[in-house]
Design an enzyme around this catalytic site. Sequence first.
Site, PDB file in Angstrom:
ATOM      1  N   LYS A 122      23.001 -14.204   1.056  1.00  0.00           N
ATOM      2  CA  LYS A 122      22.363 -12.879   1.014  1.00  0.00           C
ATOM      3  C   LYS A 122      23.171 -11.894   0.162  1.00  0.00           C
ATOM      4  CE  LYS A 122      20.832  -9.495   4.411  1.00  0.00           C
ATOM      5  NZ  LYS A 122      20.131  -9.524   5.698  1.00  0.00           N
ATOM      6  N   HIS A 153       8.510   2.922   9.158  1.00  0.00           N
ATOM      7  CA  HIS A 153       8.239   1.982  10.262  1.00  0.00           C
ATOM      8  C   HIS A 153       7.007   2.462  11.028  1.00  0.00           C
ATOM      9  CE1 HIS A 153       9.139  -1.004  13.295  1.00  0.00           C
ATOM     10  NE2 HIS A 153       8.865  -0.083  14.196  1.00  0.00           N
ATOM     11  N   SER A 172       0.838  -1.205   0.000  1.00  0.00           N
ATOM     12  CA  SER A 172       0.000   0.000   0.000  1.00  0.00           C
ATOM     13  C   SER A 172       0.875   1.259   0.000  1.00  0.00           C
ATOM     14  CB  SER A 172      -0.981  -0.004   1.176  1.00  0.00           C
ATOM     15  OG  SER A 172      -0.300   0.102   2.396  1.00  0.00           O
ATOM     16  N   ASN A 173       2.048   1.184   0.592  1.00  0.00           N
ATOM     17  CA  ASN A 173       2.956   2.348   0.547  1.00  0.00           C
ATOM     18  C   ASN A 173       3.581   2.519  -0.834  1.00  0.00           C
ATOM     19  OD1 ASN A 173       3.252   3.733   3.299  1.00  0.00           O
ATOM     20  ND2 ASN A 173       3.232   1.561   3.818  1.00  0.00           N
TER      21      ASN A 173
HETATM   22  C1  GRF Z   1       3.954  -0.649   6.797  1.00  0.00           C
HETATM   23  O1  GRF Z   1       3.179  -0.562   7.955  1.00  0.00           O
HETATM   24  C2  GRF Z   1       5.345  -0.193   7.070  1.00  0.00           C
HETATM   25  O2  GRF Z   1       5.434   0.769   8.062  1.00  0.00           O
HETATM   26  C3  GRF Z   1       6.019  -1.458   7.540  1.00  0.00           C
HETATM   27  O3  GRF Z   1       5.442  -2.479   6.772  1.00  0.00           O
HETATM   28  C4  GRF Z   1       4.140  -2.101   6.371  1.00  0.00           C
HETATM   29  C5  GRF Z   1       4.048  -2.269   4.890  1.00  0.00           C
HETATM   30  O4  GRF Z   1       2.727  -2.104   4.438  1.00  0.00           O
HETATM   31  N1  GRF Z   1       7.454  -1.335   7.414  1.00  0.00           N
HETATM   32  P1  GRF Z   1       2.424  -2.078   2.872  1.00  0.00           P
HETATM   33  O5  GRF Z   1       3.008  -3.362   2.269  1.00  0.00           O
HETATM   34  O6  GRF Z   1       3.058  -0.849   2.298  1.00  0.00           O
HETATM   35  O7  GRF Z   1       0.940  -2.057   2.751  1.00  0.00           O
END
Ligand code: GRF
Length: 203
Positions: A68, A112, A16-17
């Site tokens: 990695k 975060h 979603s981000n």
């Molecule tokens: C978010 O809450 C971000 O803060 C954390 O992981 C989540 C990712 O959400 N690091 P999305 O995949 O962007 O919906």
Amino acid sequence: MSGRMRIAVMASGSGSNFQAIADAVRAGAIGGSLELLICDKPSAPVVERARREGIEAFAFSPRSYAAKADYELEMVQRLQERRIDLVVLAGYMRIVSNVLLEPFAGRLINIHPSLLPAFPGMNAIGQALDSGVKWTGVTVHFVDNGMDTGPIIAQQPVPLFAGDTVESAAERIQQAEHKLLPEVVQAFCEGRVTLNGRRAVML
Ligand code: GRF
């Protein structure tokens, strides 16, 4: 920096981000271009989001590499080939090593879901609820070798209410994320983010 900032997102899940950044780029609220998604889970919904947006995705399985360092080297190569200026970790569920950190020092940020340094690591929202705090929030920070320990660029507080569940709090926190992260990316595009030791400043 000359020309438009070239942005890559790294994610492992829903994305979603990633979507918030893609939407902001399309709307002109971010004055850069979203060039690449890197995802360590080929079946993650974020890969489908990239496909719908017409954004190149490098989706890989860590298991198919010996170490990695090998897949991080491939990431670095792909990021450099595409002349990426800024790498945004948005729900990328792995610690990154120096293989990636060194070539992208000062150009690698993470979001975060807490007000760091409170509640780093996994399940930050559950940690906040269990601790009984009344406010938690969102942090965007530079990435370093630790777990959510890098210099803080921007934070947005979010209230917790009696009766909140992880799901209800997460919904509120994600709304704040989808606003704050594009704002920070845009600040990078405009050269408004600086770093001096531990102190990051966003003007
Ligand atoms: C978010 O809450 C971000 O803060 C954390 O992981 C989540 C990712 O959400 N690091 P999305 O995949 O962007 O919906």
